[in-house]
Motif scaffolding. Structure first.
Motif, PDB file in Angstrom:
ATOM      1  N   LEU A  17      37.262  45.616  37.769  1.00  0.00           N
ATOM      2  CA  LEU A  17      36.145  44.629  37.168  1.00  0.00           C
ATOM      3  C   LEU A  17      35.114  43.785  38.989  1.00  0.00           C
ATOM      4  N   ALA A  18      34.306  44.476  38.623  1.00  0.00           N
ATOM      5  CA  ALA A  18      33.096  43.856  39.914  1.00  0.00           C
ATOM      6  C   ALA A  18      33.287  42.750  39.484  1.00  0.00           C
ATOM      7  N   PRO A  19      32.773  41.325  41.216  1.00  0.00           N
ATOM      8  CA  PRO A  19      32.219  40.402  40.713  1.00  0.00           C
ATOM      9  C   PRO A  19      31.226  39.717  39.894  1.00  0.00           C
ATOM     10  N   ALA A  20      30.691  40.492  39.877  1.00  0.00           N
ATOM     11  CA  ALA A  20      29.370  40.359  39.130  1.00  0.00           C
ATOM     12  C   ALA A  20      30.030  40.046  37.184  1.00  0.00           C
ATOM     13  N   LYS A  24      30.154  36.641  34.735  1.00  0.00           N
ATOM     14  CA  LYS A  24      29.543  37.243  33.502  1.00  0.00           C
ATOM     15  C   LYS A  24      30.018  36.542  32.502  1.00  0.00           C
ATOM     16  N   ARG A  25      31.240  37.395  32.791  1.00  0.00           N
ATOM     17  CA  ARG A  25      32.499  37.374  31.539  1.00  0.00           C
ATOM     18  C   ARG A  25      33.561  35.182  31.771  1.00  0.00           C
ATOM     19  N   ALA A  26      33.294  34.777  33.016  1.00  0.00           N
ATOM     20  CA  ALA A  26      33.758  33.495  32.921  1.00  0.00           C
ATOM     21  C   ALA A  26      32.731  32.826  32.442  1.00  0.00           C
ATOM     22  N   LYS A  27      31.442  32.640  32.527  1.00  0.00           N
ATOM     23  CA  LYS A  27      29.888  32.052  33.067  1.00  0.00           C
ATOM     24  C   LYS A  27      30.446  31.629  34.181  1.00  0.00           C
ATOM     25  N   VAL A  28      30.512  31.890  35.029  1.00  0.00           N
ATOM     26  CA  VAL A  28      30.275  31.234  36.538  1.00  0.00           C
ATOM     27  C   VAL A  28      29.333  32.077  37.292  1.00  0.00           C
ATOM     28  N   PRO A  29      28.886  31.323  38.204  1.00  0.00           N
ATOM     29  CA  PRO A  29      27.873  32.363  39.197  1.00  0.00           C
ATOM     30  C   PRO A  29      28.516  33.407  39.854  1.00  0.00           C
ATOM     31  N   VAL A  30      28.087  34.314  40.776  1.00  0.00           N
ATOM     32  CA  VAL A  30      28.664  34.819  41.248  1.00  0.00           C
ATOM     33  C   VAL A  30      29.600  34.438  42.389  1.00  0.00           C
TER      34      VAL A  30
END
Length: 74
Positions: A17-20, A24-30
């Motif tokens: 899984l890419a950091p981005a 997105k899945r965790a709803k937090v900024p990269v």
């Protein structure tokens, strides 16, 4: 149980899984993903952010390797 930055990184990599995508899945900024994974010990993020990352990783099929494993190898 304390989760470390290297454990988060190993868990994310294990499910390819890419950091981005994790952000997105965790709803937090990269930047939160980067800060968490870059912490040598307990991540320098809020408990809510850590819980969101862990929940997103688990939902994607990740597991968390023991902290004392060299290099976070699964």
């Amino acid at each position: 149980m304390v989760i470390t930055g290297p454990q988060l990184l190993a868990a994310r990599i294990s499910i390819r899984l890419a950091p981005a995508d994790l952000a997105k899945r965790a709803k937090v900024p990269v930047s939160v993903v980067a800060r968490a994974e870059g912490s040598p010990g307990e991540p320098a993020i809020t408990i809510a952010q850590l819980n969101a990352l862990m929940q997103a990783l688990r939902a994607a099929g990740a597991s968390f390797p023991p902290a004392d494993l060299p290099g976070g190898v699964l």
